[in-house]
Design a protein around this motif. Structure first.
Motif, mmCIF file in Angstrom:
data_model
loop_
_atom_site.group_PDB
_atom_site.id
_atom_site.type_symbol
_atom_site.label_atom_id
_atom_site.label_comp_id
_atom_site.label_asym_id
_atom_site.label_seq_id
_atom_site.Cartn_x
_atom_site.Cartn_y
_atom_site.Cartn_z
ATOM 1 N N UNK A 147 -43.158 61.743 30.226
ATOM 2 C CA UNK A 147 -42.962 60.448 30.848
ATOM 3 C C UNK A 147 -44.064 60.207 31.890
ATOM 4 N N UNK A 148 -44.206 58.947 32.264
ATOM 5 C CA UNK A 148 -45.200 58.592 33.273
ATOM 6 C C UNK A 148 -44.650 58.781 34.680
ATOM 7 N N UNK A 149 -45.555 59.101 35.590
ATOM 8 C CA UNK A 149 -45.231 59.154 37.012
ATOM 9 C C UNK A 149 -45.984 58.033 37.718
ATOM 10 N N UNK A 150 -45.308 57.325 38.600
ATOM 11 C CA UNK A 150 -45.954 56.305 39.408
ATOM 12 C C UNK A 150 -45.649 56.552 40.876
ATOM 13 N N UNK A 151 -46.685 56.484 41.690
ATOM 14 C CA UNK A 151 -46.591 56.752 43.116
ATOM 15 C C UNK A 151 -46.742 55.429 43.860
ATOM 16 N N UNK A 152 -45.731 55.071 44.658
ATOM 17 C CA UNK A 152 -45.706 53.798 45.363
ATOM 18 C C UNK A 152 -45.715 54.062 46.861
ATOM 19 N N UNK A 153 -46.843 53.769 47.489
ATOM 20 C CA UNK A 153 -46.945 53.848 48.951
ATOM 21 C C UNK A 153 -46.609 52.460 49.480
ATOM 22 N N UNK A 154 -45.472 52.339 50.127
ATOM 23 C CA UNK A 154 -44.927 51.028 50.450
ATOM 24 C C UNK A 154 -45.302 50.562 51.847
ATOM 25 N N UNK A 155 -45.347 49.253 51.996
ATOM 26 C CA UNK A 155 -45.563 48.621 53.290
ATOM 27 C C UNK A 155 -44.233 48.186 53.894
ATOM 28 N N UNK B 207 -55.630 59.201 39.043
ATOM 29 C CA UNK B 207 -54.570 58.261 38.697
ATOM 30 C C UNK B 207 -55.171 56.866 38.543
ATOM 31 N N UNK B 208 -54.499 56.031 37.761
ATOM 32 C CA UNK B 208 -55.001 54.685 37.526
ATOM 33 C C UNK B 208 -54.247 53.672 38.387
ATOM 34 N N UNK B 209 -54.913 52.575 38.710
ATOM 35 C CA UNK B 209 -54.249 51.511 39.443
ATOM 36 C C UNK B 209 -53.198 50.862 38.559
ATOM 37 N N UNK B 210 -51.982 50.718 39.086
ATOM 38 C CA UNK B 210 -50.855 50.248 38.269
ATOM 39 C C UNK B 210 -50.848 48.744 38.077
ATOM 40 N N UNK C 208 -48.537 47.030 48.908
ATOM 41 C CA UNK C 208 -48.142 48.344 48.431
ATOM 42 C C UNK C 208 -49.332 48.943 47.693
ATOM 43 N N UNK C 209 -49.445 50.273 47.733
ATOM 44 C CA UNK C 209 -50.454 50.973 46.945
ATOM 45 C C UNK C 209 -49.714 51.675 45.810
ATOM 46 N N UNK C 210 -50.080 51.355 44.566
ATOM 47 C CA UNK C 210 -49.319 51.832 43.406
ATOM 48 C C UNK C 210 -50.274 52.475 42.401
ATOM 49 N N UNK C 211 -50.058 53.758 42.114
ATOM 50 C CA UNK C 211 -50.938 54.512 41.224
ATOM 51 C C UNK C 211 -50.109 55.246 40.178
ATOM 52 N N UNK C 212 -50.618 55.293 38.955
ATOM 53 C CA UNK C 212 -49.854 55.834 37.830
ATOM 54 C C UNK C 212 -50.585 56.972 37.147
ATOM 55 N N UNK C 213 -49.826 57.982 36.779
ATOM 56 C CA UNK C 213 -50.280 59.062 35.909
ATOM 57 C C UNK C 213 -49.551 58.885 34.583
ATOM 58 N N UNK C 214 -50.218 58.356 33.555
ATOM 59 C CA UNK C 214 -49.516 58.044 32.297
ATOM 60 C C UNK C 214 -48.960 59.290 31.620
ATOM 61 N N UNK C 215 -47.794 59.123 31.011
ATOM 62 C CA UNK C 215 -47.198 60.197 30.241
ATOM 63 C C UNK C 215 -47.859 60.344 28.888
ATOM 64 N N UNK D 64 -41.654 54.914 30.094
ATOM 65 C CA UNK D 64 -40.562 55.384 30.964
ATOM 66 C C UNK D 64 -41.163 55.988 32.226
ATOM 67 N N UNK D 65 -40.756 55.433 33.361
ATOM 68 C CA UNK D 65 -41.380 55.751 34.630
ATOM 69 C C UNK D 65 -40.460 56.554 35.550
#
Length: 564
Positions: A364-372, A75-78, A296-303, A309-310
């Motif tokens: 569509x893209x998926x984004x994973x947000x690991x929140x603080x 995954x790429x850094x968002x 926050x740690x935010x990583x994206x898997x582009x569609x 569209x996320x």
């Protein structure tokens, strides 16, 4: 509502289908790697991570671990290539040497009362502040309810009941009955007291309507308290002191004022109320504010097609950290809450990335947000929702993981706050492929929908769900294990005993990951934009609708303005 699925499910079918059950049956749920999932939980909740409190060494270890894991998965850094989104925070630390007298009664810190101040004021000095009982502390025009009617709260301290009137009188038709509304949450009560100009706000703790014992208040509300850095106007409006008092001591306080807490509590459930106690408060303690950034740690898997569209997956990485004032075990490891949820989004991300690498990317893209900062009031998700790396107008939905199922496989599937949005239909259909039935949570009075990160997005109209687990064991062996593990984990919520256990049966958690995976897969390969049902708090922000044509259209009134 019948969900309108894509014209063609490109990754699995050569023929078209409009039946979500058929789509889900045809989709392949991957074999999640239990060993890796278990290892992520064990590592993140180990003593080395020191309870993962924001702005500590434990945070840095967590950020490194998650960034490496997302990068390894592909995954790429968002954030312009970075996996980190800076969240400006301030830590307020109230001295444990507090001098508190309410109605002439001395209150002892931790034992009787817990107070803090979210101001950079160095010292709190309140003298002879009038005490006012304001019932549930609610101002809700849509329910024809205002506990502050006719009272000027300037210079006064509000005493407030936890939850809302529907909990006390579930059959009265007030609010939403036993299911807690946002008006029942402690966050709202402090916000409203601030809007009313109060000097302070103290909530009367009661285990049943609060849904947790006093130990949770003591463990969560002492030590450094993180918050977002607010604009000067909002900060200036905030109450000077806020906190909790035990029910026993609140009763003594009301008795000293010649009033009955029980009688006033009954009156508060029947209608709006405010009563001056004709008693005052003296409060003094030192207070320290420290400014720093958490992340926050935010990583994206582009569609492959609709990249803009996320669909978001969220889970909070933080927990309570270390309490050096305690004897014995001082580390709040947070294995269930929420190393397990973080491990869940890592495993889902890896599987979707693997699918994409094999030539089957999502549209569509998926984004994973690991929140603080979730434990301090959903801070990381609140910040992301207000400062999104991808516009909320392009955010289709949010799937949130918080404390995954360690109690074995179930025949039902719990959707917290069930009945709010069309997004739930995707989960229900996915669960049905596991022969599970989607149900509401067993204790809606606990207000679970408002207590985790998905709520930050719901407030802006983005359909967001928090789901998983169930109450019906899949078989007799699961039933016996569930009863045994429930007993072992009793009292471990926000306590030092929330530690990884090698005897956890994680088959139920993996089962739930499969539901989220299938639901996200179907939605990501469709043109659908789920919305909120009429009668919900968020319908006006992104309404549910069934398009007349078989090509769902983006709602014209999707908004990023949020709830006011």
């Amino acid at each position: 509502m019948r969900l309108l699925l894509p014209a063609c499910a490109l990754i699995i079918l050569s023929a078209c289908s409009q039946n979500p059950t058929e789509i889900h049956t045809a989709l392949n749920t991957p074999e999640f790697n239990e060993t890796r999932f278990r290892q992520d939980i064990q590592t993140l909740s180990s003593d080395a991570f020191e309870g993962r409190a924001p702005t500590t060494r434990g945070e840095q270890l967590t950020l490194d671990y998650l960034s490496t894991a997302f990068a390894s998965a592909g995954l790429i850094g968002a954030n312009d290539g970075s996996y980190l989104q800076s969240v400006p925070m301030v830590s307020y630390t109230a001295s444990e040497q507090q001098q508190v007298s309410l109605a002439g009664i001395t209150m002892h810190y931790r034992q009787d009362i817990v107070l803090s101040s979210r101001h950079d004021n160095q010292q709190v000095n309140i003298k002879d502040a009038p005490l006012v009982f304001v019932g549930y502390g609610i101002n809700a025009p849509e329910y024809q309810w205002n506990d502050y009617q006719g009272v000027d709260m300037r210079g006064k301290i509000a005493l407030i009941l936890v939850n809302d009137p529907g909990f006390a009188l579930p059959d009265s038709g007030k609010f939403t009955g036993k299911a807690m509304t946002y008006y029942g949450r402690w966050t709202y009560k402090f916000e409203e007291a601030s809007r009313q100009g109060a000097l302070g706000a103290i909530i009367v703790h009661d285990t049943q309507p609060a849904a947790y014992p006093w130990s949770v208040v003591e463990n969560s509300w002492t030590g450094a308290q993180q918050d977002l850095v607010l604009d000067s106007a909002t900060q200036a409006q905030r109450v000077q002191v806020e906190g909790w008092i035990t029910q026993t001591n609140a009763k003594a306080l009301f008795d000293a004022a010649g009033l009955s807490l029980a009688t006033l509590t009954d009156r508060a459930a029947s209608g709006p109320i405010n009563v001056a106690l004709d008693k005052t408060a003296d409060i003094a303690f030192a207070n320290q504010a420290t400014y720093t950034n958490s992340y926050n740690v935010v990583a994206t898997l582009p569609g492959s097609q609709a990249k803009a569209e996320q669909i978001l997956f969220t889970a909070h990485w933080d927990h309570i950290g270390v309490d050096a004032s305690k004897g014995g075990d001082q580390i709040y490891n947070g294995a269930l809450d929420n190393a397990s949820g973080i491990a869940g989004i890592l495993e889902i991300a890896r599987q979707f990335a693997k699918q994409a690498s094999e030539g089957n990317p999502l549209q569509r893209s998926l984004t994973f947000v690991a929140t603080t900062g979730e434990e301090q009031g959903l801070l990381g998700s609140r910040y992301y929702a207000a400062n999104p790396l991808y516009p909320l107008t392009n955010t289709v939905a949010v799937f949130n993981l918080d404390s995954t199922n360690i109690y074995g496989r179930t025949s039902d599937y719990t959707i917290v706050g069930k009945g709010k949005s069309e997004l739930e239909s995707y989960l229900a259909t996915a669960a049905s492929t596991q022969q599970r039935i989607a149900v509401s949570e067993s204790r809606p009075e606990a207000g679970g929908f408002f207590r985790s990160d998905h709520f930050s997005f719901a407030q802006y109209g983005v359909p967001a769900v928090f789901a998983g687990g169930g109450n019906e064991p899949a078989d007799e062996a699961s039933k016996a294990y569930r009863a045994s593990m429930k007993e072992k984990m009793k009292g471990c919520y926000h306590n030092v005993c929330d530690e990884y256990r090698a005897d956890w049966d994680l088959s139920g958690a993996l089962q739930d990951l499969g539901v989220y995976y299938q639901a996200a897969q179907t939605l990501a390969n469709s043109d659908d934009w789920p919305g909120y049902y009429p009668g919900t708090e968020f319908h006006h922000l992104r309404p549910a609708k069934t398009p007349a044509a078989n090509t769902p259209q983006r709602p014209e009134n999707v908004t990023a303005q949020g709830m006011q």
